[in-house]
Scaffold this motif. Sequence first.
Motif, PDB file in Angstrom:
ATOM      1  N   ASP A 109       2.508  -7.374   6.721  1.00  0.00           N
ATOM      2  CA  ASP A 109       2.770  -8.050   5.447  1.00  0.00           C
ATOM      3  C   ASP A 109       3.078  -7.032   4.339  1.00  0.00           C
ATOM      4  O   ASP A 109       2.412  -6.010   4.251  1.00  0.00           O
ATOM      5  CB  ASP A 109       1.519  -8.857   5.076  1.00  0.00           C
ATOM      6  N   PRO A 110       4.090  -7.294   3.494  1.00  0.00           N
ATOM      7  CA  PRO A 110       4.381  -6.350   2.401  1.00  0.00           C
ATOM      8  C   PRO A 110       3.201  -6.166   1.451  1.00  0.00           C
ATOM      9  O   PRO A 110       3.034  -5.089   0.870  1.00  0.00           O
ATOM     10  CB  PRO A 110       5.571  -6.977   1.687  1.00  0.00           C
ATOM     11  N   ARG A 111       2.350  -7.187   1.334  1.00  0.00           N
ATOM     12  CA  ARG A 111       1.181  -7.055   0.449  1.00  0.00           C
ATOM     13  C   ARG A 111       0.205  -6.006   0.985  1.00  0.00           C
ATOM     14  O   ARG A 111      -0.505  -5.357   0.241  1.00  0.00           O
ATOM     15  CB  ARG A 111       0.478  -8.408   0.314  1.00  0.00           C
ATOM     16  N   MET A 112       0.180  -5.868   2.324  1.00  0.00           N
ATOM     17  CA  MET A 112      -0.689  -4.852   2.929  1.00  0.00           C
ATOM     18  C   MET A 112      -0.219  -3.457   2.539  1.00  0.00           C
ATOM     19  O   MET A 112      -1.019  -2.589   2.207  1.00  0.00           O
ATOM     20  CB  MET A 112      -0.672  -4.982   4.443  1.00  0.00           C
ATOM     21  N   ILE A 113       1.112  -3.285   2.594  1.00  0.00           N
ATOM     22  CA  ILE A 113       1.660  -1.974   2.259  1.00  0.00           C
ATOM     23  C   ILE A 113       1.391  -1.661   0.789  1.00  0.00           C
ATOM     24  O   ILE A 113       0.968  -0.554   0.436  1.00  0.00           O
ATOM     25  CB  ILE A 113       3.168  -1.934   2.584  1.00  0.00           C
ATOM     26  N   LEU A 114       1.600  -2.675  -0.070  1.00  0.00           N
ATOM     27  CA  LEU A 114       1.353  -2.494  -1.505  1.00  0.00           C
ATOM     28  C   LEU A 114      -0.089  -2.067  -1.748  1.00  0.00           C
ATOM     29  O   LEU A 114      -0.370  -1.095  -2.460  1.00  0.00           O
ATOM     30  CB  LEU A 114       1.647  -3.805  -2.256  1.00  0.00           C
ATOM     31  N   THR A 115      -1.025  -2.772  -1.105  1.00  0.00           N
ATOM     32  CA  THR A 115      -2.445  -2.458  -1.290  1.00  0.00           C
ATOM     33  C   THR A 115      -2.753  -1.038  -0.858  1.00  0.00           C
ATOM     34  O   THR A 115      -3.450  -0.292  -1.550  1.00  0.00           O
ATOM     35  CB  THR A 115      -3.311  -3.438  -0.478  1.00  0.00           C
ATOM     36  N   LEU A 116      -2.188  -0.651   0.287  1.00  0.00           N
ATOM     37  CA  LEU A 116      -2.449   0.699   0.795  1.00  0.00           C
ATOM     38  C   LEU A 116      -1.903   1.753  -0.168  1.00  0.00           C
ATOM     39  O   LEU A 116      -2.589   2.724  -0.502  1.00  0.00           O
ATOM     40  CB  LEU A 116      -1.822   0.866   2.183  1.00  0.00           C
ATOM     41  N   VAL A 117      -0.676   1.526  -0.652  1.00  0.00           N
ATOM     42  CA  VAL A 117      -0.062   2.500  -1.558  1.00  0.00           C
ATOM     43  C   VAL A 117      -0.872   2.625  -2.847  1.00  0.00           C
ATOM     44  O   VAL A 117      -1.173   3.735  -3.302  1.00  0.00           O
ATOM     45  CB  VAL A 117       1.410   2.111  -1.849  1.00  0.00           C
ATOM     46  N   VAL A 118      -1.268   1.477  -3.406  1.00  0.00           N
ATOM     47  CA  VAL A 118      -2.078   1.513  -4.634  1.00  0.00           C
ATOM     48  C   VAL A 118      -3.383   2.260  -4.378  1.00  0.00           C
ATOM     49  O   VAL A 118      -3.817   3.093  -5.185  1.00  0.00           O
ATOM     50  CB  VAL A 118      -2.346   0.086  -5.157  1.00  0.00           C
ATOM     51  N   SER A 119      -4.003   1.993  -3.215  1.00  0.00           N
ATOM     52  CA  SER A 119      -5.282   2.658  -2.924  1.00  0.00           C
ATOM     53  C   SER A 119      -5.101   4.159  -2.756  1.00  0.00           C
ATOM     54  O   SER A 119      -5.965   4.935  -3.166  1.00  0.00           O
ATOM     55  CB  SER A 119      -5.900   2.077  -1.659  1.00  0.00           C
ATOM     56  N   ILE A 120      -3.979   4.551  -2.156  1.00  0.00           N
ATOM     57  CA  ILE A 120      -3.748   5.994  -1.996  1.00  0.00           C
ATOM     58  C   ILE A 120      -3.613   6.645  -3.369  1.00  0.00           C
ATOM     59  O   ILE A 120      -4.229   7.680  -3.648  1.00  0.00           O
ATOM     60  CB  ILE A 120      -2.502   6.253  -1.115  1.00  0.00           C
ATOM     61  N   PHE A 121      -2.865   5.992  -4.257  1.00  0.00           N
ATOM     62  CA  PHE A 121      -2.737   6.533  -5.617  1.00  0.00           C
ATOM     63  C   PHE A 121      -4.089   6.565  -6.323  1.00  0.00           C
ATOM     64  O   PHE A 121      -4.410   7.504  -7.042  1.00  0.00           O
ATOM     65  CB  PHE A 121      -1.735   5.714  -6.432  1.00  0.00           C
ATOM     66  N   THR A 122      -4.901   5.526  -6.090  1.00  0.00           N
ATOM     67  CA  THR A 122      -6.220   5.470  -6.706  1.00  0.00           C
ATOM     68  C   THR A 122      -7.034   6.702  -6.355  1.00  0.00           C
ATOM     69  O   THR A 122      -7.576   7.386  -7.224  1.00  0.00           O
ATOM     70  CB  THR A 122      -6.993   4.227  -6.208  1.00  0.00           C
TER      71      THR A 122
END
Lengths: 48, 222, 222
Positions: free
Chosen positions: B177-190
């Motif tokens: 799911d694209p939302r999964m990728i978004l969440t992962l990317v945001v968390s990596i930046f976090t």
Amino acid sequence: MENLGYLFAVYTIVWAVMFGYVLILIRGQNKLRQEIQQLKDSIKEKSP
Amino acid sequence: MLSRILLALSLVLLVTSLALIFFVVPTERTMGVVQRIFYWHVPLAWNSFLAFFVVFIASVAYLWKRTKNWDILASASAEVGVVFTTLFLISGSIWAKPIWGVWWTWEPRLTTALVLWLIYIAYLLVRAYASSSERGARFAAVVGIVGFLDVPIVFLSITLWRTQHPSAVIFTGGLADPRMILTLVVSIFTFTALYALLLVQRVAFKKGEEDLRRLKRLAESE
Amino acid sequence: MTFWRKVFAITWKDVLSEFRAREIITSVLVFTILVIIIFNFAFGERVEMVAVAPGMLWVTFTFAGVLSLNRSFILEKEDGCFEGLLVSPASRDVIYTGKMLASLVFLLVIEAIALPVFAFLFNLTVLTPEITAITLLATIGFVACGTLFSALATNTKARELVLPILFLPVVVPVIIGAVNASELALSGKSWGDMTGWLGILAAFDVVFLTVAYLVFDYVIEE
């Protein structure tokens, strides 16, 4: 929705450890500031 | 100023990341809700590796230039890296329990992280045990370089070892799911922001200690 | 050519003093045989010997390596010989290579005696070209990084403790490689089956000989 406990455990532990680490850093920095103040005072006493 | 910006950034990102993980991202089909551990587990791994890479660069620079600041950067980064690796190992083992039924599995990445953790604990110990701070800095830099270069060999050997024995499947579904990728990317930046914040704080703290030591010596000699 | 002459002078000095004092080889050899016997009590007759023999062998050799490497620089330090070595015209890389070769000789002698004992006690054929090659490659790996860490450890407050803490996590790939390759060799597999493992051992040797040679300077400078 079983296994929810594991999920919360992870997020709680990560939070707690991060928080603890930051707390240790802040305490260290406060101690450092105190020591600098003491040093300043002792220098003032020596050369009035 | 820099640390204020980083603090604000990490706080905003932390809240966003948590909101995404708990309210937005869909539940993964095979692993269920536990899979959400992944969104913090992976950023922790990434950033501990980043931290140790910084240790390596700063160690090389220290041995070359011999300026105290490089040493301070290396030791600060190593400390933050050890904290991140510890959390990575803990979250990995809590993930393993419901999925594979055991707390620990000798999965290549997890095992490499464990070895890495031990090497950088040794890094911090060598610094602490050295008879003078200049010596400690030199020794730690050597361990920082050697330890980092060891990582690919460790990973290679553990991977080869595990492929000979049957091991657990890690992640079959992928991030569908694209939302999964978004969440992962945001968390990596976090976590990258958090790493930067902690690093800046730790460096400032160590520099303060260094200054204080010098001032004290100056005050005593007068 | 003069580089190697100086190197051999240092190696010869160590071999000669060992020949006279018989400190390292004798005690480590006794230790090695004791460990092998203790392993026998731990595993007994309950398990298939071929399955545990490679692990026993390499755990024993790793500990023997730690012990003898520790002595290598502590002996120099005790009598103040190291200062003599430092003021001598030999450069730092000569000292590294010389000490490394001396440790290699000691460990190989210990292994050459311990392997037949091992074969005798557990009724295994270990005296094969495969096992010899594995032992040689793994031992080079041990002394390549062990000499560096031993020199480092002797200059810290907790001398004997620092070496194993540093050495053991870093040599993980050597241990994994040696154990798995020996397992294949003992079960009669051909060279082709163990190329992966021998490759890892060789890669470790090359990387650590190069890196240790380059950074040894920073470990012993006063």
